[in-house]
Motif scaffolding. Sequence first.
Motif, short mmCIF file in Angstrom:
data_model
loop_
_atom_site.label_atom_id
_atom_site.label_comp_id
_atom_site.label_asym_id
_atom_site.label_seq_id
_atom_site.Cartn_x
_atom_site.Cartn_y
_atom_site.Cartn_z
N VAL A 146 0.82 -1.21 0.00
CA VAL A 146 0.00 0.00 0.00
C VAL A 146 0.85 1.27 0.00
CG1 VAL A 146 -1.87 1.22 1.18
CG2 VAL A 146 -1.74 -1.27 1.31
N GLY A 147 0.55 2.17 -0.91
CA GLY A 147 1.19 3.48 -0.88
C GLY A 147 2.49 3.57 -1.65
N ASN A 151 1.10 4.51 -7.18
CA ASN A 151 0.50 5.61 -6.46
C ASN A 151 0.67 6.93 -7.23
OD1 ASN A 151 -0.93 6.65 -4.35
ND2 ASN A 151 0.85 6.94 -3.02
N PRO A 184 -8.39 2.76 5.55
CA PRO A 184 -8.89 3.21 4.26
C PRO A 184 -10.12 4.10 4.42
CG PRO A 184 -9.52 0.91 4.64
CD PRO A 184 -8.92 1.42 5.91
N LEU A 217 -5.30 5.36 3.16
CA LEU A 217 -5.69 4.96 1.81
C LEU A 217 -6.97 5.72 1.48
CD1 LEU A 217 -6.09 3.19 -0.72
CD2 LEU A 217 -6.84 1.35 0.76
N LYS A 248 1.00 7.84 1.48
CA LYS A 248 -0.32 7.23 1.61
C LYS A 248 -0.84 6.91 0.22
CE LYS A 248 -0.25 8.51 5.98
NZ LYS A 248 0.16 7.58 7.01
N GLN A 249 -1.65 5.87 0.17
CA GLN A 249 -2.15 5.43 -1.14
C GLN A 249 -3.37 6.24 -1.56
OE1 GLN A 249 -0.98 2.60 -3.16
NE2 GLN A 249 -2.33 3.59 -4.65
#
Length: 453
Positions: A146-147, A151, A184, A217, A248-249
């Motif tokens: 993630v991220g 991205n 998220p 997210l 951050k995603q």
Amino acid sequence: MNLEELWQSTLAEMEVQLSRANFSTWLKSSRLVDKQDGTLYIALPNNFAKEWVENKYHKNLLGIIRNFDASARKLEFVVAPHHLEATAPGAALSHHPQRMETNVGGLDLAVDPESNLNPRYSLSSFVVGPSNELAFAAASAIVNDVGRKYNPFFVYGGVGLGKTHLIQAIGNEVKLKYKNSIRPKYVPSERFTSDVVWAIRNKRMEDIKKKYRDVDLLIIDDIQFIGGKEKTEEEFFHTFNALYEGNKQIIISSDRPPQSIPTLEERLRSRFEGGLIADISYPEYEMRVAIIRSKLQEVNQTLPDGVVELVAKRVKKNIRELEGILNKILFYQERKQAQIAESVAEEIIEKSAQSLSRRVTDAQILKAVAEFFNISADDLITHNRRKEVVEPRQIAMYLLRDMLELSYPSIGERLGRDHTTAIHAYEKINRDVNKYALLNQKILMIKDLIHKG
Ligand code: ADP
Ligand code: MG
């Protein structure tokens, strides 16, 4: 006069009093199954119809019946699927457990208030084929990393092709996999817009910053609606940067690629283009078959192979529409308690296609809602808070959005309300329709009314 004749005469009178659509929706398949000590037992094919008829037509029916049979004193409404002929009326029938209608891609679990994600969307229920392979691969990679890797992730494609499903699924998988360590948040871009507008008006920008920058997210759906709204774009841009710089995603969906959102500010566009862009296109035949099979499995139903192939052959451009037709076919099959014939399925597809190709207007939607609820179209528009018109009005706003994709301001305008009321109404119904089967059923029937014109 025997029971059958008594009922036929009663229905004949009702038919005159009601609109054709209402009559055929609610009363056509009703039967008078028994009479005992002045109590008449009226059977309806399912719980929805029973409640509806009982609430709305009880008085009318009793009045008419008493004209034919003075000994009638009371009506009892019971649920009796057609194959259960009236052996024992009253208690026995009304206690017959009635299974909820199957609803492919419909009846949902509750949306999580924290993340705003709907748990019904998962990567495992997302059927993969050439049309969405890249988008799916990116989604899976994001869940594992993630991220970083992709991205921002920007996914675009036409209506009903699985964008919302895919991006919500990423959020759900992340939530599952990382428990609480990655938070998220899913937000339709118009929700974001209205939050920003609200914050500006109430001088509460800090709240917005906290709400959207305090996540790991951020998933923004249908970004095309943000285009051209200066303040919102500005705030979005800052949010975007803050998140991006914190690794951050960010996940964004749109109905078109970034370069085709004309009003999108250049700096935002180039940000999007700096990440991964994937499109989802029309599913090809094999994939449509796979989707149908997977949906059938989900609801534990079967259809003859010929019918599966027929649906896959005929519905090509919209998976939501595919689900809608599948629902109609399953609903039919369930009611008849027998496998559906190909010719009948064909007819159902044909009818849906006709109604889809005929362009629905906002006036038709308002008229159908009013007719369904037995109120006047003016009641929907004028400012009155009577309880009977609140739900119809919200449903009208929901349908204007859902069927015509009108903007919230223009929905508000159409009904003499402001856009926040329209947003609120849409979101409420959109949430509830997945929670309450009766509401879901009402909406399906109103849509039928709209298509019948
Ligand atoms: P969009 O956001 O692109 O308009 P949605 O994500 O709302 O489309 O998808 C419409 C419906 O089709 C949803 O019920 C979704 O679950 C279903 N759907 C879309 N793509 C797939 C897929 N690849 N596999 C299974 N179901 C899908
Ligand atoms: Mg969507």
